[in-house]
Design a protein around this motif. Structure first.
Motif, PDB file in Angstrom:
ATOM      1  N   SER A 108      43.021  45.988  33.574  1.00 50.49           N
ATOM      2  CA  SER A 108      41.804  46.004  32.530  1.00 50.49           C
ATOM      3  C   SER A 108      42.709  44.488  33.072  1.00 50.49           C
ATOM      4  CB  SER A 108      42.367  46.352  31.981  1.00 50.49           C
ATOM      5  OG  SER A 108      41.972  47.416  31.392  1.00 50.49           O
ATOM      6  N   ARG A 109      43.502  44.026  33.400  1.00 48.89           N
ATOM      7  CA  ARG A 109      43.434  41.928  33.748  1.00 48.89           C
ATOM      8  C   ARG A 109      42.793  41.863  34.561  1.00 48.89           C
ATOM      9  NH1 ARG A 109      50.080  41.069  34.911  1.00 48.89           N
ATOM     10  NH2 ARG A 109      50.959  41.716  33.554  1.00 48.89           N
ATOM     11  N   ALA A 110      41.769  42.678  35.674  1.00 49.86           N
ATOM     12  CA  ALA A 110      40.583  42.459  36.921  1.00 49.86           C
ATOM     13  C   ALA A 110      39.328  41.899  35.499  1.00 49.86           C
ATOM     14  CB  ALA A 110      40.220  43.171  37.360  1.00 49.86           C
ATOM     15  N   GLN A 111      39.558  42.521  34.299  1.00 51.59           N
ATOM     16  CA  GLN A 111      37.784  41.697  33.536  1.00 51.59           C
ATOM     17  C   GLN A 111      38.329  41.675  32.542  1.00 51.59           C
ATOM     18  OE1 GLN A 111      39.216  46.216  33.126  1.00 51.59           O
ATOM     19  NE2 GLN A 111      38.737  45.705  36.010  1.00 51.59           N
ATOM     20  N   GLU A 400      47.203  39.600  42.820  1.00 50.07           N
ATOM     21  CA  GLU A 400      46.386  38.245  41.768  1.00 50.07           C
ATOM     22  C   GLU A 400      46.535  38.921  40.132  1.00 50.07           C
ATOM     23  OE1 GLU A 400      45.216  35.329  42.309  1.00 50.07           O
ATOM     24  OE2 GLU A 400      46.310  35.421  44.765  1.00 50.07           O
ATOM     25  N   ILE A 401      46.388  40.444  40.023  1.00 53.51           N
ATOM     26  CA  ILE A 401      46.861  40.600  39.182  1.00 53.51           C
ATOM     27  C   ILE A 401      48.164  40.352  38.334  1.00 53.51           C
ATOM     28  CG2 ILE A 401      47.034  42.818  37.860  1.00 53.51           C
ATOM     29  CD1 ILE A 401      44.627  44.408  39.582  1.00 53.51           C
ATOM     30  N   PHE A 402      49.203  39.862  39.203  1.00 57.02           N
ATOM     31  CA  PHE A 402      50.093  39.980  38.166  1.00 57.02           C
ATOM     32  C   PHE A 402      50.764  38.141  38.806  1.00 57.02           C
ATOM     33  CE2 PHE A 402      50.356  43.725  40.070  1.00 57.02           C
ATOM     34  CZ  PHE A 402      51.610  45.459  39.160  1.00 57.02           C
ATOM     35  N   ILE A 407      43.350  34.427  40.720  1.00 54.42           N
ATOM     36  CA  ILE A 407      41.611  34.199  40.333  1.00 54.42           C
ATOM     37  C   ILE A 407      41.025  35.029  38.813  1.00 54.42           C
ATOM     38  CG2 ILE A 407      41.903  33.893  42.930  1.00 54.42           C
ATOM     39  CD1 ILE A 407      40.858  37.190  42.616  1.00 54.42           C
ATOM     40  N   TYR A 408      41.604  35.906  38.332  1.00 54.86           N
ATOM     41  CA  TYR A 408      41.323  36.712  37.949  1.00 54.86           C
ATOM     42  C   TYR A 408      41.331  36.262  36.113  1.00 54.86           C
ATOM     43  CZ  TYR A 408      41.485  40.242  40.707  1.00 54.86           C
ATOM     44  OH  TYR A 408      41.133  41.258  42.544  1.00 54.86           O
ATOM     45  N   GLY A 409      41.770  35.017  36.415  1.00 60.02           N
ATOM     46  CA  GLY A 409      42.183  34.024  35.611  1.00 60.02           C
ATOM     47  C   GLY A 409      42.856  34.942  34.052  1.00 60.02           C
ATOM     48  N   ARG A 410      42.933  33.941  33.278  1.00 56.43           N
ATOM     49  CA  ARG A 410      44.650  34.273  32.170  1.00 56.43           C
ATOM     50  C   ARG A 410      43.236  34.922  30.672  1.00 56.43           C
ATOM     51  NH1 ARG A 410      49.168  30.095  31.016  1.00 56.43           N
ATOM     52  NH2 ARG A 410      50.139  30.191  32.598  1.00 56.43           N
ATOM     53  N   TRP A 411      42.070  34.896  30.733  1.00 60.61           N
ATOM     54  CA  TRP A 411      42.031  35.075  29.996  1.00 60.61           C
ATOM     55  C   TRP A 411      40.243  35.265  30.365  1.00 60.61           C
ATOM     56  CZ3 TRP A 411      44.002  36.348  25.239  1.00 60.61           C
ATOM     57  CH2 TRP A 411      45.877  35.276  25.389  1.00 60.61           C
TER      58      TRP A 411
END
Length: 499
Positions: A108-111, A400-402, A407-411
Motif C-alpha cells: 500500500s505504500r505505492a498508493q 523504492e517501497i522501502f 518515488i512513491y513519496g512519504r504521503w
C-alpha cells in the motif's frame, strides 16, 4: 549485511540453494523475497484459505439474516451472493504476492506513501486483533467445559501456541493449514448431516419474510467477512515463484475461501432458522449430541480449538508484518528474527487483553465488527486493486517501497484523499448496533454503505491517476530488478487489464 530493501540481515541462501534446509525460523518479514527463495505451488492456496475460513465463527455470520426474520431461502441466497462478491476482491490480491514478493499491506505504500500507508495499516491491525480475540474467546470457553482450568488459563495456552506458529513463520503456517482439513472436514461433515437430519426451519410467518434491510444485512455480513481476508492474501502467496500463473493463484484462492464460507455460512443460515436461540457453540453441541451423548462437545473441541490456534497464528503473523511496516516507515529497523519475535509477542499480548475484555455473549458485537471491517477496508481494497490492475498494472520499483526518499513519496496524496473520500461517502449510509446514518431511513433500512465506499474511493483514485505516466517510473523499476535479483532474473508481468 544490508539488502536493497534496507534490512540488516544475516547471510541468505545462494541461488540454487534450498532455503528450507537452513534454520527452522523464517528469516524474512516485510522485506522482498528473492527468486532463489521462492517455493510452493498455486494450488497450495486453496487448502490454506479453505481452512482459514473453516471455523465456527464463519458459521455465526450466517445467523445475521435469520435473527432479523429473513426466511431461510432468502438468507441462503443473500449469503452466497455476499460470499461470491466479497471473495472476488480478496482473491484478486493473491496475484500481488508472486509478482511483488512482498506482504500485502506494505504494498500500500505505492498508493498511500511510505508513511501514509499507516492509515489503512492501523485499520488492518484492528482486523487481526479482532478476529484473534473472538477466536480466543470461543476456544477458551469450549476448553473450560471439557478440561480443568479457567477460560483465562486456556486463553493463555491458546495465545502461546498461536504465537509459536507465527514466530516459526510462513512454511509452518502453510503446512498446518493444509493438514487441518483432514481433522475438521470429517467432523463438520458429520455435524452438517446431523443438522439436516434433525433440525427443521421454523414455519412462523415472522421468520418466512423478506425485507431489504435483513437481506442486505446478511449480504453485508458475508461480504465483509470475506473481504476482511483481503489484507492477508499476498502474505501467504509472496513466496510463490514469480512465474506462477496469475489466473491459477487467483482461482485457487477464490475456490478455497468461497467453498468453506458457503458451507459454514449456509449451515449457519439453516441452524439459526431452526433453533429458538442462535448460539454457535450451544447449537453445535446439541446437534452433535443427537448422534450420542457427549459427541457434540467432543466435536466442537475438535473443530474449534486447533483451527482457532492456527488462524490466530495467521493473524499474529499478519499483525507483526503490518506493525513492522509502520515502525520501519518512521524509523528504519533491522529486520531480524528477534524483531519478528518481538512483533509477534506484542500482538499476542494485545490479543489476550482484548479477549479478556470481550463479553461472553459476542454475537451482536461480532456482527458489528464484521460490518465495520467492510466499511474500513472497502475503500482500501478499491484503491489498491485499481492501482495494481489499471494504473501501474503490476509494475513497481520494489526497492523504492522501502526508500525514505521513495518515488512513491512519504504521503500519497491520491491514495489518502481517495480513501478519505470513500470513508466519508459511506458514513451517511452506515447502519450498526451503535450508529445509523441519515440515509438509511430513506432506503427503508437498507445498508449499501460498503458499495458507496468501494465506488467512491475506486472512482476517485482512478480519476486522480488519469494523468499518470508509467514511463517516469521505468528507470526505477529496472534498477530495482537488477538490485534484487540481477539482470537474469525472471520478473513476472501482469496481463493488461481489459478496458
Amino acid at each position: 549485511m544490508v539488502d536493497p530493501t534496507g534490512a540488516t540481515r544475516s547471510r541468505q541462501p545462494a541461488p540454487g540453494e534450498n532455503p528450507r534446509s537452513g534454520p527452522v525460523l523464517e528469516t524474512r518479514s516485510i522485506d522482498y523475497i528473492p527468486q532463489s527463495e521462492r517455493h510452493g505451488r498455486a494450488w497450495h492456496q486453496a487448502p490454506f484459505w479453505f481452512t482459514g475460513q473453516f471455523v465456527p465463527t464463519t458459521m455465526v455470520v450466517g445467523f445475521a439474516g435469520p435473527v432479523m426474520g429473513l426466511s431461510l431461502g432468502w438468507s441462503i441466497t443473500t449469503t452466497v451472493l455476499g460470499i461470491l462478491f466479497g471473495t472476488c476482491f480478496m482473491a484478486f490480491h493473491a496475484n500481488q504476492g508472486p509478482t511483488m514478493g512482498l506482504p500485502q499491506m506494505i504494498q500500500s505504500r505505492a498508493q498511500f506513501g511510505t508513511r501514509g500507508a499507516l492509515v489503512p495499516m492501523l485499520a488492518v491491525i484492528c482486523v487481526y486483533i479482532g478476529f484473534s480475540a473472538f477466536g480466543v474467546l470461543l476456544a477458551s470457553q469450549v476448553l473450560e467445559t471439557v478440561l480443568p482450568g479457567s477460560t483465562t488459563l486456556w486463553a493463555v495456552v491458546i495465545v502461546l501456541l498461536a504465537a509459536v506458529l507465527a514466530i516459526v513463520g510462513y512454511d509452518l503456517l502453510h503446512t498446518v493449514l493444509r493438514l487441518l482439513p483432514y481433522l475438521v472436514v470429517p467432523v463438520f461433515g458429520i455435524l452438517t448431516v446431523l443438522a439436516l437430519t434433525h433440525l427443521s426451519p421454523h414455519h412462523d410467518p415472522r421468520t418466512a419474510s423478506f425485507t431489504w434491510a435483513a437481506a442486505l444485512a446478511q449480504f453485508v455480513a458475508a461480504a465483509g467477512y470475506q473481504l476482511g481476508y483481503a489484507v492477508y492474501v499476498s502474505d501467504y502467496s509472496r513466496y510463490l515463484p514469480a512465474d506462477t500463473s496469475g489466473r491459477g493463484v487467483i482461482g485457487w484462492t477464490y475456490a478455497g475461501a468461497a467453498l468453506s464460507a458457503i458451507w459454514l455460512m449456509v449451515l449457519g443460515n439453516f441452524v439459526a432458522s431452526s433453533v429458538p436461540v442462535p448460539d454457535a457453540l450451544v447449537n453445535l453441541q446439541d446437534i452433535g449430541d443427537t448422534l450420542f451423548s457427549g459427541f457434540g462437545k467432543t466435536a466442537v473441541v475438535a473443530v474449534l480449538v486447533p483451527s482457532a490456534i492456527a488462524i490466530m497464528g495467521v493473524n499474529l503473523y499478519g499483525a507483526m508484518l503490518s506493525g513492522l511496516s509502520i515502525v520501519h516507515a518512521f524509523r528504519p529497523i533491522a529486520l531480524t528474527a528477534r524483531t519478528r519475535v518481538v512483533g509477534v509477542a506484542t500482538g499476542a499480548a494485545v490479543v489476550f487483553a482484548v479477549a479478556e475484555g470481550l463479553p461472553g455473549k459476542y454475537l451482536d458485537s461480532f456482527n458489528d465488527f464484521i460490518t465495520l471491517i467492510l466499511y474500513a477496508l472497502a475503500p482500501w481494497t478499491a484503491v489498491n486493486l485499481i492501482d495494481y490492475y489499471f494504473v501501474r498494472r503490476g509494475h513497481y520499483a520494489i526497492t523504492e517501497i522501502f526508500s525514505p526518499d521513495s518515488i512513491y513519496g512519504r504521503w500519497g496524496r491520491a491514495g489518502l484523499l481517495s480513501y478519505a473520500l470513500g470513508v466519508a461517502a459511506l458514513i451517511p449510509f452506515m447502519t450498526t448496533g451503535f450508529y445509523t446514518g441519515p440515509m438509511v431511513d430513506a432506503l427503508d433500512g437498507a445498508d449499501i454503505a460498503f458499495v458507496v465506499g468501494l465506488v467512491a474511493s475506486g472512482a476517485a483514485y482512478f480519476l486522480a491517476t488519469r494523468g499518470f505516466d508509467p514511463a517516469r517510473e521505468q528507470e526505477a523499476i529496472r534498477d530495482s530488478r537488477n538490485l534484487l535479483d540481477g539482470p537474469g532474473a525472471v520478473v513476472r508481468s501482469v496481463p493488461r487489464a481489459a478496458g
